[in-house]
Design an enzyme around this catalytic site. Structure first.
Site, PDB file in Angstrom:
ATOM      1  N   THR A 192      -1.801  -1.008   0.238  1.00  0.00           N
ATOM      2  CA  THR A 192      -0.765  -0.505   1.147  1.00  0.00           C
ATOM      3  C   THR A 192      -1.319  -0.245   2.551  1.00  0.00           C
ATOM      4  OG1 THR A 192       0.253   0.561  -0.751  1.00  0.00           O
ATOM      5  CG2 THR A 192       0.977   1.329   1.411  1.00  0.00           C
ATOM      6  N   VAL A 193      -2.334   0.604   2.632  1.00  0.00           N
ATOM      7  CA  VAL A 193      -2.823   1.033   3.956  1.00  0.00           C
ATOM      8  C   VAL A 193      -3.667  -0.068   4.616  1.00  0.00           C
ATOM      9  CG1 VAL A 193      -4.144   2.787   5.199  1.00  0.00           C
ATOM     10  CG2 VAL A 193      -2.721   3.459   3.257  1.00  0.00           C
ATOM     11  N   LYS A 220      -7.022  17.589   1.857  1.00  0.00           N
ATOM     12  CA  LYS A 220      -6.691  17.521   3.285  1.00  0.00           C
ATOM     13  C   LYS A 220      -6.938  18.879   3.952  1.00  0.00           C
ATOM     14  CE  LYS A 220      -3.139  14.004   2.408  1.00  0.00           C
ATOM     15  NZ  LYS A 220      -1.727  13.811   2.040  1.00  0.00           N
ATOM     16  N   GLY A 222       7.089   4.744  -4.156  1.00  0.00           N
ATOM     17  CA  GLY A 222       5.695   4.480  -3.777  1.00  0.00           C
ATOM     18  C   GLY A 222       5.042   5.595  -2.975  1.00  0.00           C
ATOM     19  N   GLY A 229       2.410   6.109   4.123  1.00  0.00           N
ATOM     20  CA  GLY A 229       3.044   4.815   4.381  1.00  0.00           C
ATOM     21  C   GLY A 229       2.089   3.864   5.078  1.00  0.00           C
ATOM     22  N   ASP A 237      -4.387  16.666  -3.712  1.00  0.00           N
ATOM     23  CA  ASP A 237      -4.325  15.894  -2.469  1.00  0.00           C
ATOM     24  C   ASP A 237      -4.211  16.841  -1.256  1.00  0.00           C
ATOM     25  OD1 ASP A 237      -3.711  13.088  -1.181  1.00  0.00           O
ATOM     26  OD2 ASP A 237      -2.140  14.416  -0.448  1.00  0.00           O
ATOM     27  N   ARG A 264     -10.824  -6.714  -4.720  1.00  0.00           N
ATOM     28  CA  ARG A 264     -11.251  -7.196  -6.047  1.00  0.00           C
ATOM     29  C   ARG A 264     -10.965  -8.674  -6.196  1.00  0.00           C
ATOM     30  NH1 ARG A 264     -11.603  -2.159  -9.038  1.00  0.00           N
ATOM     31  NH2 ARG A 264      -9.655  -1.142  -8.521  1.00  0.00           N
ATOM     32  N   GLU A 314       0.461   9.043  -5.288  1.00  0.00           N
ATOM     33  CA  GLU A 314      -0.797   8.337  -5.512  1.00  0.00           C
ATOM     34  C   GLU A 314      -0.689   7.647  -6.876  1.00  0.00           C
ATOM     35  OE1 GLU A 314      -3.771   8.465  -3.465  1.00  0.00           O
ATOM     36  OE2 GLU A 314      -2.458   9.353  -1.981  1.00  0.00           O
ATOM     37  N   GLU A 345      -9.176   9.974  10.820  1.00  0.00           N
ATOM     38  CA  GLU A 345      -7.859  10.501  11.229  1.00  0.00           C
ATOM     39  C   GLU A 345      -6.806  10.250  10.145  1.00  0.00           C
ATOM     40  OE1 GLU A 345      -6.717  12.106  14.433  1.00  0.00           O
ATOM     41  OE2 GLU A 345      -5.380  12.523  12.760  1.00  0.00           O
TER      42      GLU A 345
HETATM   43  P1  NDP Z   1      -3.730   0.784  -2.739  1.00  0.00           P
HETATM   44  O1  NDP Z   1      -3.956   0.972  -4.193  1.00  0.00           O
HETATM   45  O2  NDP Z   1      -2.417   0.270  -2.289  1.00  0.00           O
HETATM   46  O3  NDP Z   1      -4.851  -0.173  -2.147  1.00  0.00           O
HETATM   47  C1  NDP Z   1      -6.199  -0.097  -2.509  1.00  0.00           C
HETATM   48  C2  NDP Z   1      -6.737  -1.529  -2.497  1.00  0.00           C
HETATM   49  O4  NDP Z   1      -8.149  -1.455  -2.692  1.00  0.00           O
HETATM   50  C3  NDP Z   1      -6.165  -2.386  -3.623  1.00  0.00           C
HETATM   51  O5  NDP Z   1      -5.956  -3.697  -3.195  1.00  0.00           O
HETATM   52  C4  NDP Z   1      -7.261  -2.294  -4.659  1.00  0.00           C
HETATM   53  O6  NDP Z   1      -7.281  -3.368  -5.550  1.00  0.00           O
HETATM   54  C5  NDP Z   1      -8.488  -2.313  -3.779  1.00  0.00           C
HETATM   55  N1  NDP Z   1      -9.654  -1.786  -4.464  1.00  0.00           N
HETATM   56  C6  NDP Z   1      -9.721  -0.645  -5.185  1.00  0.00           C
HETATM   57  N2  NDP Z   1     -10.955  -0.520  -5.699  1.00  0.00           N
HETATM   58  C7  NDP Z   1     -11.654  -1.600  -5.297  1.00  0.00           C
HETATM   59  C8  NDP Z   1     -12.963  -2.044  -5.530  1.00  0.00           C
HETATM   60  N3  NDP Z   1     -13.790  -1.350  -6.298  1.00  0.00           N
HETATM   61  N4  NDP Z   1     -13.371  -3.191  -4.970  1.00  0.00           N
HETATM   62  C9  NDP Z   1     -12.517  -3.910  -4.206  1.00  0.00           C
HETATM   63  N5  NDP Z   1     -11.251  -3.550  -3.958  1.00  0.00           N
HETATM   64  C10 NDP Z   1     -10.820  -2.396  -4.501  1.00  0.00           C
HETATM   65  O7  NDP Z   1      -4.054   2.192  -2.068  1.00  0.00           O
HETATM   66  P2  NDP Z   1      -3.484   2.766  -0.698  1.00  0.00           P
HETATM   67  O8  NDP Z   1      -3.541   1.744   0.341  1.00  0.00           O
HETATM   68  O9  NDP Z   1      -2.216   3.475  -0.959  1.00  0.00           O
HETATM   69  O10 NDP Z   1      -4.559   3.926  -0.405  1.00  0.00           O
HETATM   70  C11 NDP Z   1      -5.839   3.617   0.103  1.00  0.00           C
HETATM   71  C12 NDP Z   1      -6.492   4.884   0.609  1.00  0.00           C
HETATM   72  O11 NDP Z   1      -5.692   5.434   1.642  1.00  0.00           O
HETATM   73  C13 NDP Z   1      -6.631   6.001  -0.428  1.00  0.00           C
HETATM   74  O12 NDP Z   1      -7.825   6.699  -0.168  1.00  0.00           O
HETATM   75  C14 NDP Z   1      -5.432   6.885  -0.164  1.00  0.00           C
HETATM   76  O13 NDP Z   1      -5.619   8.212  -0.566  1.00  0.00           O
HETATM   77  C15 NDP Z   1      -5.379   6.785   1.347  1.00  0.00           C
HETATM   78  N6  NDP Z   1      -4.076   7.079   1.929  1.00  0.00           N
HETATM   79  C16 NDP Z   1      -2.972   6.424   1.485  1.00  0.00           C
HETATM   80  C17 NDP Z   1      -1.754   6.635   2.078  1.00  0.00           C
HETATM   81  C18 NDP Z   1      -0.544   5.901   1.652  1.00  0.00           C
HETATM   82  O14 NDP Z   1       0.513   6.105   2.258  1.00  0.00           O
HETATM   83  N7  NDP Z   1      -0.612   5.039   0.641  1.00  0.00           N
HETATM   84  C19 NDP Z   1      -1.622   7.589   3.197  1.00  0.00           C
HETATM   85  C20 NDP Z   1      -2.864   8.197   3.609  1.00  0.00           C
HETATM   86  C21 NDP Z   1      -4.046   7.960   2.982  1.00  0.00           C
HETATM   87  P3  NDP Z   1      -6.504  -3.171  -6.978  1.00  0.00           P
HETATM   88  O15 NDP Z   1      -5.062  -2.996  -6.617  1.00  0.00           O
HETATM   89  O16 NDP Z   1      -6.835  -4.431  -7.694  1.00  0.00           O
HETATM   90  O17 NDP Z   1      -7.074  -1.946  -7.594  1.00  0.00           O
HETATM   91  N1  HSE Z   2       0.080  10.685  -1.768  1.00  0.00           N
HETATM   92  C1  HSE Z   2      -0.092  11.182  -0.452  1.00  0.00           C
HETATM   93  C2  HSE Z   2       1.164  11.977  -0.099  1.00  0.00           C
HETATM   94  C3  HSE Z   2      -0.257  10.015   0.504  1.00  0.00           C
HETATM   95  O1  HSE Z   2       2.127  11.969  -0.873  1.00  0.00           O
HETATM   96  O2  HSE Z   2       1.170  12.656   0.917  1.00  0.00           O
HETATM   97  C4  HSE Z   2      -0.644  10.418   1.893  1.00  0.00           C
HETATM   98  O3  HSE Z   2      -1.898  10.992   1.946  1.00  0.00           O
END
Ligand code: NDP
Ligand code: HSE
Length: 427
Positions: A13-14, A205, A187, A302, A201, A45, A190, A129
């Site tokens: 996602t991010v 923070k 979505g 998001g 979470d 992966r 987490e 950030e």
């Molecule tokens: P996602 O699960 O959508 O994305 C993570 C990606 O990393 C996936 O493609 C996953 O692959 C890959 N990945 C995980 N482990 C490995 C590995 N060992 N080697 C290679 N690739 C790997 O997560 P998000 O984007 O939602 O979140 C990412 C980070 O951002 C987290 O730390 C989250 O807490 C933080 N965050 C997220 C927010 C949000 O809105 N979603 C907001 C703020 C912070 P696979 O799917 O195959 O596991």
């Molecule tokens: N799962 C977290 C939330 C994502 O709901 O705020 C953003 O850090």
């Protein structure tokens, strides 16, 4: 113009949102910041997330050591999440002198004190950030805007999932399970919603924000934490009737007596700015000794809001003048910082009692004996009425946490008290 090559580790996602901004606004960033930024490598992966976006496979990489060895890449974004292997991967990047931009609050809250020395040693930057409050630039504000102020308190709605759940329960009268299912389908939660709904979470923070704001380590393990799983539709209804909304608040205060840091559900007066923060939105209400009260509000999660915070960190990292924490980042509470466990708060206490004379007066006497003064009491007509029971709700004036816990324990021993439904603190 030189092209700065960067990499993204974790293309979900991010990571994907960050890529969108860097590609769609590449020309804009060139024109306004004088930086041409190219995503040279994406580590994941598998290449499936690249295929899904029609991105050429030539940028795909699954070998972290090859990425660390690529001297063309100066900044690496970590958006994989979790502690391992993210910690090992980030350490490799920092050790090879690359700056790291991460959204990973869990990793930061648990291992910031180990990662920062590696960054310092290798002249690399560590930027985060996006780890707190998504697209809201709260870390930048804390680091760069209160040089003349002592931050006294932070009250934050810093988890979008729980705020969405509580808002939905309040607006639609639905129960917790139904609201959680909706948050998952949208979505917001987490991968494992426990981290959101049990307050982990928000505690991650808060540890980051409070440490930066108070210039001392406020370790995640020292933060009092309670989630929202026991908040009921009936609590929300009672709170509304009494003029409050229920929010999961992250609270940190710093004063002469020490530091308070806690995450728990809270009744927020309906006329307080935080009560109007609904859905998955986040807000941080901060008080500085000279600036007074400020509120930062926006999307706390998001792909694009969080990606926006990441891109701003990439631009900062490429600026090259890295800064680090201005306190001893040991990961432990500093010996000169006292953590206040026996804080004061108002309390909402909901009980199921026998509906007969004398019960309320016995309870209020017990509270009075412990120095707890009752501000309001209501008796709901709708609970176990047919079985001679009633739902009684008390609101207290400010009282000491330990006294209230003691009172609740004692009240629970009364034969007329069938059940202690809830205890929620009041802002
Ligand atoms: P996602 O699960 O959508 O994305 C993570 C990606 O990393 C996936 O493609 C996953 O692959 C890959 N990945 C995980 N482990 C490995 C590995 N060992 N080697 C290679 N690739 C790997 O997560 P998000 O984007 O939602 O979140 C990412 C980070 O951002 C987290 O730390 C989250 O807490 C933080 N965050 C997220 C927010 C949000 O809105 N979603 C907001 C703020 C912070 P696979 O799917 O195959 O596991
Ligand atoms: N799962 C977290 C939330 C994502 O709901 O705020 C953003 O850090």
């Amino acid at each position: 113009m030189k092209t700065h090559k960067i990499a993204i580790m974790g293309f979900g996602t991010v990571g994907g949102g960050t890529y969108d901004i860097l590609t769609e606004n590449r020309e804009y960033i060139r024109a306004t910041r004088g930086l041409d930024i190219e995503v040279k490598t994406i580590l994941d992966r598998s290449s499936a997330p690249l295929d899904a976006r029609g991105i050429d496979k030539s940028v795909f990489c699954s070998d972290v050591d090859a990425l660390a060895a690529d001297s063309e890449i100066s900044v690496v974004v970590e958006t994989m999440g979790g502690v391992e292997p993210a910690k090992t991967f980030i350490t490799k990047m920092l050790s090879s002198g690359k700056s790291v931009v991460t959204a990973n609050k869990e990793l930061l809250a648990k291992h910031w004190h180990e990662l920062e020395p590696v960054a310092r040693e290798h002249g690399a930057g560590l930027y985060f950030e996006a780890s707190c409050v998504g697209g809201v630039p709260i870390i930048r504000a804390i680091n760069e805007s209160f040089q003349g102020d002592k931050v006294k308190s932070i009250y934050g709605i810093i988890n979008g999932t729980t705020n969405y759940i509580l808002s939905k329960m309040s607006a639609e009268g639905v129960g917790y399970a139904e609201a959680l299912a909706a948050a998952q389908s949208l979505g917001y939660a987490e991968a494992d919603p426990t981290s959101d709904v049990e307050g982990f979470d928000a505690a991650y923070k808060l540890s980051i924000l409070a440490s930066l704001a108070f210039h001392t380590c406020v370790p995640y393990g020292n933060i009092y934490r309670e989630g929202i799983t026991s908040v009921t539709a009936s609590d929300i209804k009672h709170a509304k009737e009494l003029g409050y909304a229920i929010k999961l608040l992250a609270i940190a205060k710093s004063g002469d007596d020490g530091v308070e840091a806690r995450v728990h559900p809270c009744l927020v007066p309906i006329d307080h700015a935080l009560s109007s923060v609904s859905g998955a939105f986040n807000a941080v209400y901060l008080n500085g000794d000279f600036v007074g009260d400020l509120m930062f509000y926006g999307a706390g999660a998001g792909a694009h809001p969080t990606g926006s915070a990441i891109v701003s960190d990439i631009v900062k990292a490429l600026g090259g003048k890295h800064t680090y924490t201005d306190f001893q980042n040991t990961g432990k509470l500093s010996p000169d910082t006292k953590l206040i466990g026996d804080f004061t708060s108002g309390y909402y206490i909901s009980l199921i009692v026998d509906d007969r004379p004398g019960v309320l007066s016995r309870i209020s006497t017990m509270m009075g004996d412990l120095g707890i003064s009752i501000k309001a009491a209501t008796q709901g007509p709708d609970y176990e009425e047919k079985k001679g029971g009633a739902n009684v709700v008390f609101l207290t004036h400010r009282a000491k946490e330990h006294a209230v816990m003691q009172a609740i324990e004692k009240i629970g021993t009364l034969a007329a008290v069938r059940k202690i439904e809830s205890m929620i603190r009041v802002l």
